[in-house]
Design an enzyme around this catalytic site. Structure first.
Site, PDB file in Angstrom:
ATOM      1  N   GLY A  12       0.829  -1.199   0.000  1.00 33.69           N
ATOM      2  CA  GLY A  12       0.000   0.000   0.000  1.00 33.69           C
ATOM      3  C   GLY A  12       0.860   1.244   0.000  1.00 33.69           C
ATOM      4  O   GLY A  12       0.564   2.229   0.676  1.00 33.69           O
ATOM      5  N   SER A  37      -2.372  -2.120  -5.169  1.00 35.19           N
ATOM      6  CA  SER A  37      -3.377  -2.991  -5.761  1.00 35.19           C
ATOM      7  C   SER A  37      -4.160  -2.243  -6.830  1.00 35.19           C
ATOM      8  O   SER A  37      -4.203  -2.639  -7.977  1.00 35.19           O
ATOM      9  CB  SER A  37      -4.331  -3.515  -4.679  1.00 35.19           C
ATOM     10  OG  SER A  37      -5.366  -4.291  -5.259  1.00 35.19           O
ATOM     11  N   ASP A  63      -2.351  -7.879  -5.342  1.00 37.54           N
ATOM     12  CA  ASP A  63      -3.424  -7.876  -4.348  1.00 37.54           C
ATOM     13  C   ASP A  63      -2.939  -8.755  -3.198  1.00 37.54           C
ATOM     14  O   ASP A  63      -2.808  -9.969  -3.359  1.00 37.54           O
ATOM     15  CB  ASP A  63      -4.698  -8.442  -4.979  1.00 37.54           C
ATOM     16  CG  ASP A  63      -5.846  -8.567  -3.990  1.00 37.54           C
ATOM     17  OD1 ASP A  63      -5.637  -8.338  -2.775  1.00 37.54           O
ATOM     18  OD2 ASP A  63      -6.957  -8.920  -4.426  1.00 37.54           O
ATOM     19  N   VAL A  64      -2.663  -8.148  -2.046  1.00 40.47           N
ATOM     20  CA  VAL A  64      -2.035  -8.912  -0.960  1.00 40.47           C
ATOM     21  C   VAL A  64      -2.939 -10.015  -0.418  1.00 40.47           C
ATOM     22  O   VAL A  64      -2.461 -10.951   0.222  1.00 40.47           O
ATOM     23  CB  VAL A  64      -1.563  -7.998   0.195  1.00 40.47           C
ATOM     24  CG1 VAL A  64      -0.467  -7.053  -0.275  1.00 40.47           C
ATOM     25  CG2 VAL A  64      -2.722  -7.251   0.844  1.00 40.47           C
ATOM     26  N   ASN A  90       1.523  -2.436   5.274  1.00 39.39           N
ATOM     27  CA  ASN A  90       0.678  -1.259   5.443  1.00 39.39           C
ATOM     28  C   ASN A  90      -0.645  -1.352   4.689  1.00 39.39           C
ATOM     29  O   ASN A  90      -1.606  -0.682   5.064  1.00 39.39           O
ATOM     30  CB  ASN A  90       1.458  -0.014   4.978  1.00 39.39           C
ATOM     31  CG  ASN A  90       0.593   1.204   4.850  1.00 39.39           C
ATOM     32  OD1 ASN A  90       0.168   1.793   5.836  1.00 39.39           O
ATOM     33  ND2 ASN A  90       0.298   1.605   3.608  1.00 39.39           N
ATOM     34  N   SER A 144      -4.049  -0.220  14.185  1.00 36.31           N
ATOM     35  CA  SER A 144      -4.860   0.977  14.419  1.00 36.31           C
ATOM     36  C   SER A 144      -5.345   0.967  15.855  1.00 36.31           C
ATOM     37  O   SER A 144      -5.574  -0.105  16.433  1.00 36.31           O
ATOM     38  CB  SER A 144      -6.074   0.993  13.486  1.00 36.31           C
ATOM     39  OG  SER A 144      -6.993   2.003  13.867  1.00 36.31           O
ATOM     40  N   TYR A 157     -13.826  -3.531  10.538  1.00 28.89           N
ATOM     41  CA  TYR A 157     -12.507  -2.895  10.459  1.00 28.89           C
ATOM     42  C   TYR A 157     -11.811  -2.949  11.814  1.00 28.89           C
ATOM     43  O   TYR A 157     -10.637  -3.328  11.910  1.00 28.89           O
ATOM     44  CB  TYR A 157     -12.636  -1.450   9.995  1.00 28.89           C
ATOM     45  CG  TYR A 157     -11.315  -0.704   9.996  1.00 28.89           C
ATOM     46  CD1 TYR A 157     -10.402  -0.894   8.960  1.00 28.89           C
ATOM     47  CD2 TYR A 157     -10.972   0.165  11.029  1.00 28.89           C
ATOM     48  CE1 TYR A 157      -9.184  -0.227   8.950  1.00 28.89           C
ATOM     49  CE2 TYR A 157      -9.755   0.829  11.027  1.00 28.89           C
ATOM     50  CZ  TYR A 157      -8.868   0.631   9.994  1.00 28.89           C
ATOM     51  OH  TYR A 157      -7.656   1.278   9.998  1.00 28.89           O
ATOM     52  N   LYS A 161      -8.328  -5.020  12.746  1.00 27.38           N
ATOM     53  CA  LYS A 161      -7.111  -4.403  13.262  1.00 27.38           C
ATOM     54  C   LYS A 161      -6.696  -5.032  14.599  1.00 27.38           C
ATOM     55  O   LYS A 161      -5.497  -5.129  14.899  1.00 27.38           O
ATOM     56  CB  LYS A 161      -7.283  -2.893  13.394  1.00 27.38           C
ATOM     57  CG  LYS A 161      -7.274  -2.181  12.038  1.00 27.38           C
ATOM     58  CD  LYS A 161      -5.969  -2.434  11.272  1.00 27.38           C
ATOM     59  CE  LYS A 161      -5.878  -1.627  10.006  1.00 27.38           C
ATOM     60  NZ  LYS A 161      -4.574  -1.783   9.318  1.00 27.38           N
TER      61      LYS A 161
END
Length: 245
Positions: A12, A37, A63-64, A90, A144, A157, A161
């Site tokens: 990223g 990506s 694309d990871v 990241n 995060s 999300y 994280k």
């Protein structure tokens, strides 16, 4: 610390924290592989910015969440530069879903966020591990404070994280003693995620002890410091202007 001729993969790396990290490490002498990506133009701009001050960098698409694409990317980097010394995990995505709206959380949201944010970091760590071990390298995973507080842009999300923080500790165990694995957990950072939400950002700042939010360059500086710290592994470092106090 000089990163002269050290090869760093930043996933990223075309935007936000990834871009700032790629630029900083390149300024310190690293050869940077800027993964992207969808942000092809931004990744190329990051590479051009590095080349303008005499640094070495390439943009590389993967694309990871796809292990096959990650393995191909790692092979390409190693063929080009000989090894990988450091990995900055990241790459991350989110969905904006009100925390209280459980019915709006779809299967797709869970699958997409965990595929990129968690499995993606694992895929990159696993594929790079043989080279990182050979060079006594290091990984930094970008988590995060959402993973600590449980609050964020969406419930999946925040949970993804929290999983990144758990992955960091597990990888630190699994890759010791040859590879150090550390996490950074930023609070609000002034990236494109805030585009169109400036009023919300200003409202948040008023409640932060330091009365500001972070610039991507500040997170990049912490990532660089962590990569250089030989005594640290398995830790999650919060950088949030006091947001979690």
């Amino acid at each position: 610390m000089s990163y002269h001729n050290k090869v760093v993969l930043v996933t990223g790396g075309g935007t936000g924290i990834g871009r700032a990290t790629a630029l900083l490490l390149a300024e310190r002498g690293a050869i940077v592989a800027v993964n992207y990506s969808r942000s092809a133009a931004e990744a190329e701009e990051t590479v051009q910015a590095i080349q303008q001050f005499g640094g070495q960098a390439i943009a590389i698409r993967a694309d990871v969440s796809s292990n096959e694409e990650v393995v191909t990317m790692i092979k390409h980097i190693v063929k080009r530069f000989g090894t990988i010394d450091y990995l900055v995990n990241n790459a991350s995505i989110t969905r904006y879903i009100a925390m209280e709206d459980l019915d709006a959380v779809t299967e797709e949201a869970w699958d997409d966020l965990f595929a990129v944010n968690v499995k993606g970091m694992f895929n990159c760590a696993r594929a790079a591990a043989p080279y990182l071990k050979a060079g006594k390298g290091a990984i930094v995973n970008v988590g995060s404070i959402a993973g600590m507080t449980g609050k964020g842009s969406s419930l999946p999300y925040a949970v993804s994280k929290a999983a990144v923080h758990g992955l960091t500790k597990s990888l630190a165990q699994a890759l010791a003693p040859d590879v150090r694995v550390t996490g950074v957990a930023p609070g609000a950072v002034n990236t494109r995620w805030w585009a169109g939400k400036e009023e919300q950002m200003r409202a948040l700042i008023r409640h932060l002890p330091l009365d500001r939010i972070s610039a991507p360059e500040e997170i990049a500086a912490l990532i660089a410091a962590v990569l250089e710290q030989p005594s640290m592994t398995g830790q999650i470092l919060t950088i949030d202007n006091g947001q979690t106090l």
